[in-house]
Design a protein around this motif. Structure first.
Motif, PDB file in Angstrom:
ATOM      1  N   ILE A 132       0.832  -1.208   0.000  1.00 56.08           N
ATOM      2  CA  ILE A 132       0.000   0.000   0.000  1.00 56.08           C
ATOM      3  C   ILE A 132       0.861   1.251   0.000  1.00 56.08           C
ATOM      4  O   ILE A 132       0.616   2.191  -0.758  1.00 56.08           O
ATOM      5  CB  ILE A 132      -0.938  -0.011   1.224  1.00 56.08           C
ATOM      6  CG1 ILE A 132      -1.846  -1.248   1.176  1.00 56.08           C
ATOM      7  CG2 ILE A 132      -1.779   1.267   1.278  1.00 56.08           C
ATOM      8  CD1 ILE A 132      -2.617  -1.496   2.450  1.00 56.08           C
ATOM      9  N   CYS A 133       1.874   1.276   0.870  1.00 57.83           N
ATOM     10  CA  CYS A 133       2.727   2.451   0.965  1.00 57.83           C
ATOM     11  C   CYS A 133       3.933   2.113   1.833  1.00 57.83           C
ATOM     12  O   CYS A 133       4.036   0.996   2.356  1.00 57.83           O
ATOM     13  CB  CYS A 133       1.965   3.634   1.577  1.00 57.83           C
ATOM     14  SG  CYS A 133       1.585   3.395   3.333  1.00 57.83           S
ATOM     15  N   ILE A 134       4.828   3.065   1.978  1.00 60.18           N
ATOM     16  CA  ILE A 134       5.886   3.008   2.988  1.00 60.18           C
ATOM     17  C   ILE A 134       5.639   4.185   3.925  1.00 60.18           C
ATOM     18  O   ILE A 134       5.546   5.338   3.487  1.00 60.18           O
ATOM     19  CB  ILE A 134       7.289   3.108   2.362  1.00 60.18           C
ATOM     20  CG1 ILE A 134       7.543   1.892   1.443  1.00 60.18           C
ATOM     21  CG2 ILE A 134       8.363   3.177   3.442  1.00 60.18           C
ATOM     22  CD1 ILE A 134       8.905   1.889   0.786  1.00 60.18           C
ATOM     23  N   ALA A 173       6.331   6.588  12.804  1.00 65.37           N
ATOM     24  CA  ALA A 173       4.925   6.995  12.831  1.00 65.37           C
ATOM     25  C   ALA A 173       4.009   5.804  12.555  1.00 65.37           C
ATOM     26  O   ALA A 173       4.377   4.871  11.842  1.00 65.37           O
ATOM     27  CB  ALA A 173       4.674   8.089  11.797  1.00 65.37           C
ATOM     28  N   GLU A 174       2.815   5.850  13.148  1.00 64.74           N
ATOM     29  CA  GLU A 174       1.816   4.833  12.837  1.00 64.74           C
ATOM     30  C   GLU A 174       1.537   4.814  11.332  1.00 64.74           C
ATOM     31  O   GLU A 174       1.565   5.857  10.675  1.00 64.74           O
ATOM     32  CB  GLU A 174       0.503   5.133  13.572  1.00 64.74           C
ATOM     33  CG  GLU A 174       0.569   4.922  15.065  1.00 64.74           C
ATOM     34  CD  GLU A 174      -0.794   5.111  15.711  1.00 64.74           C
ATOM     35  OE1 GLU A 174      -1.721   5.582  15.009  1.00 64.74           O
ATOM     36  OE2 GLU A 174      -0.932   4.797  16.897  1.00 64.74           O
ATOM     37  N   VAL A 175       1.287   3.612  10.824  1.00 66.71           N
ATOM     38  CA  VAL A 175       0.920   3.502   9.426  1.00 66.71           C
ATOM     39  C   VAL A 175      -0.467   2.864   9.373  1.00 66.71           C
ATOM     40  O   VAL A 175      -0.650   1.724   9.804  1.00 66.71           O
ATOM     41  CB  VAL A 175       1.972   2.697   8.623  1.00 66.71           C
ATOM     42  CG1 VAL A 175       2.214   1.315   9.210  1.00 66.71           C
ATOM     43  CG2 VAL A 175       1.579   2.600   7.163  1.00 66.71           C
ATOM     44  N   PHE A 176      -1.462   3.637   8.957  1.00 66.72           N
ATOM     45  CA  PHE A 176      -2.856   3.208   8.977  1.00 66.72           C
ATOM     46  C   PHE A 176      -3.262   2.713  10.370  1.00 66.72           C
ATOM     47  O   PHE A 176      -3.904   1.686  10.520  1.00 66.72           O
ATOM     48  CB  PHE A 176      -3.103   2.126   7.913  1.00 66.72           C
ATOM     49  CG  PHE A 176      -3.077   2.651   6.516  1.00 66.72           C
ATOM     50  CD1 PHE A 176      -4.177   3.294   5.977  1.00 66.72           C
ATOM     51  CD2 PHE A 176      -1.942   2.526   5.715  1.00 66.72           C
ATOM     52  CE1 PHE A 176      -4.163   3.792   4.689  1.00 66.72           C
ATOM     53  CE2 PHE A 176      -1.910   3.026   4.427  1.00 66.72           C
ATOM     54  CZ  PHE A 176      -3.030   3.666   3.910  1.00 66.72           C
ATOM     55  N   TYR A 177      -2.810   3.412  11.386  1.00 61.52           N
ATOM     56  CA  TYR A 177      -3.107   3.162  12.802  1.00 61.52           C
ATOM     57  C   TYR A 177      -2.333   1.985  13.376  1.00 61.52           C
ATOM     58  O   TYR A 177      -2.588   1.596  14.534  1.00 61.52           O
ATOM     59  CB  TYR A 177      -4.619   2.956  13.043  1.00 61.52           C
ATOM     60  CG  TYR A 177      -5.480   4.039  12.474  1.00 61.52           C
ATOM     61  CD1 TYR A 177      -5.262   5.379  12.777  1.00 61.52           C
ATOM     62  CD2 TYR A 177      -6.520   3.731  11.605  1.00 61.52           C
ATOM     63  CE1 TYR A 177      -6.064   6.380  12.238  1.00 61.52           C
ATOM     64  CE2 TYR A 177      -7.330   4.726  11.058  1.00 61.52           C
ATOM     65  CZ  TYR A 177      -7.089   6.054  11.381  1.00 61.52           C
ATOM     66  OH  TYR A 177      -7.879   7.038  10.847  1.00 61.52           O
ATOM     67  N   GLY A 236       6.863   1.507   8.595  1.00 58.00           N
ATOM     68  CA  GLY A 236       5.977   0.380   8.373  1.00 58.00           C
ATOM     69  C   GLY A 236       5.587   0.247   6.913  1.00 58.00           C
ATOM     70  O   GLY A 236       5.451   1.244   6.200  1.00 58.00           O
ATOM     71  N   ILE A 237       5.422  -0.998   6.467  1.00 54.74           N
ATOM     72  CA  ILE A 237       4.988  -1.272   5.094  1.00 54.74           C
ATOM     73  C   ILE A 237       3.773  -2.193   5.166  1.00 54.74           C
ATOM     74  O   ILE A 237       3.900  -3.397   5.407  1.00 54.74           O
ATOM     75  CB  ILE A 237       6.093  -1.935   4.249  1.00 54.74           C
ATOM     76  CG1 ILE A 237       7.362  -1.083   4.251  1.00 54.74           C
ATOM     77  CG2 ILE A 237       5.597  -2.167   2.818  1.00 54.74           C
ATOM     78  CD1 ILE A 237       8.517  -1.702   3.487  1.00 54.74           C
ATOM     79  N   PRO A 238       2.560  -1.645   4.985  1.00 50.64           N
ATOM     80  CA  PRO A 238       1.364  -2.486   4.956  1.00 50.64           C
ATOM     81  C   PRO A 238       1.152  -3.105   3.574  1.00 50.64           C
ATOM     82  O   PRO A 238       1.426  -2.466   2.555  1.00 50.64           O
ATOM     83  CB  PRO A 238       0.241  -1.512   5.301  1.00 50.64           C
ATOM     84  CG  PRO A 238       0.750  -0.183   4.836  1.00 50.64           C
ATOM     85  CD  PRO A 238       2.247  -0.212   4.915  1.00 50.64           C
TER      86      PRO A 238
END
Length: 325
Positions: free
Chosen positions: A268-270, A275-279, A288-290
């Protein structure tokens, strides 16, 4: 010393034998291992039984099967003292290490999920999976099909079923590691989608804190609304998160773009450093990499009322031998 993954299977086989009041054969053991989440065939079970025989933990009774010895009972008791928490993350880390797919040459292994579907339902399930692939809900449009008489990759297929191997999102972790980027799988979760775009995680389970794969837990809860997401743009889909050092983000982005060209997609993104990534929480100095998981297609199958049994992060398979589904 035997591989830790082999040791876990040996313990589970001893447990199965100990639970029976009569000798147990390799076929029955393979069936029960499948029920307990191990994709292991009868031939592989025989290999493990030979190890147990040599150690004196089991006794062979001709063609009837095996029983557990007193020495085996003691070994089993000692082995079960350790908690199963962390089992999933250790297995995932092993498969990440075994991922050796080369994005430049197109050779090597990726991690796959194995899904079992009744033969009578497979054609309908396949239509839904193709639809999910066309909607971009999977990691790759490639898959492998195994019939019940198949011996490839030692994939065990119960009678009357078909096994489907699809690319697992944890493959990204293996590709990152192969690129020299340290990576840690963090969470499996349920992603809220609004207007066809990821909005944020509404539920997360840490890979370190469970003995069952988080994605499998969400499947069991029937928590997804994948088909609704396709139709209306709003719903819940499965995704997971890994973290890497913030300094490695530019290199990771290059790798992810190259993977997309090789039909391994879904990130989805980096996120931003710390920082939180998508909570989803991320450690200081990390990003984070979701990634949307390939099992979303299976979730869609189950939402349509077709029974499917999935073993996420099951094994590794040569990517170029997988075919367009």
């Amino acid at each position: 010393m035997t591989d830790p993954n082999v040791e876990r299977k040996l313990v589970e086989i001893m447990r199965i034998i100990s639970e029976s009041d009569k000798p147990v054969g390799a076929r029955l053991i393979a069936d029960e291992l499948h029920n307990r989440g191990y994709a292991i065939g009868e031939r592989a079970v025989r290999y493990h039984l030979r190890i147990l025989d040599e150690r004196g933990f089991t006794k062979k009774h001709g063609y009837i099967g095996r029983t557990i010895t007193e020495r085996g009972k003691k070994e089993l008791s000692d082995a079960l003292i350790s908690d199963r928490l962390g089992f999933i993350i250790s297995r995932i880390e092993e498969l990440i290490y075994r991922t050796d797919y080369d994005l430049n040459t197109g050779k090597g292994n990726v991690i796959v999920n194995i899904t079992y579907i009744d033969k009578d339902d497979f054609d309908n399930a396949a239509d839904i999976i193709r639809y999910a692939m066309s909607q971009g809900a999977t990691i790759s449009s490639k898959a492998s099909i195994f019939e019940e008489d198949s011996t490839e990759f030692d994939i065990y297929v119960p009678e009357g079923q078909v096994a489907l191997a699809t690319v697992c999102s944890i493959t990204f972790d293996g590709l990152l590691l192969k690129s020299g980027i340290p990576v840690s799988p963090l969470y499996g979760g349920l992603m809220q989608v609004e207007n066809h775009e990821p909005e944020g995680f509404v539920d997360l389970i840490s890979y370190n804190g469970t003995s069952i794969d988080p994605i499998k837990l969400f499947l069991r809860r029937k928590a997804t609304s994948v088909l609704q997401t396709f139709d209306t743009g709003t719903g819940k889909m499965l995704a997971n998160v890994r973290e890497i050092p913030a300094a490695a983000a530019p290199k990771a982005l290059e790798m992810l773009e190259l993977a997309g060209k090789a039909d391994i997609k879904g990130h989805i993104c980096i996120g931003e450093p710390g920082a939180e990534v998508f909570y989803a929480p991320v450690s200081r100095g990390m990003v984070g990499i979701p990634v949307m998981t390939g099992i979303n297609a299976v979730a869609a199958v189950e939402e349509a009322g077709i029974r499917a049994e999935t073993l996420p992060v099951s094994t590794v398979m040569e990517f170029r031998r997988m075919k367009e589904f």
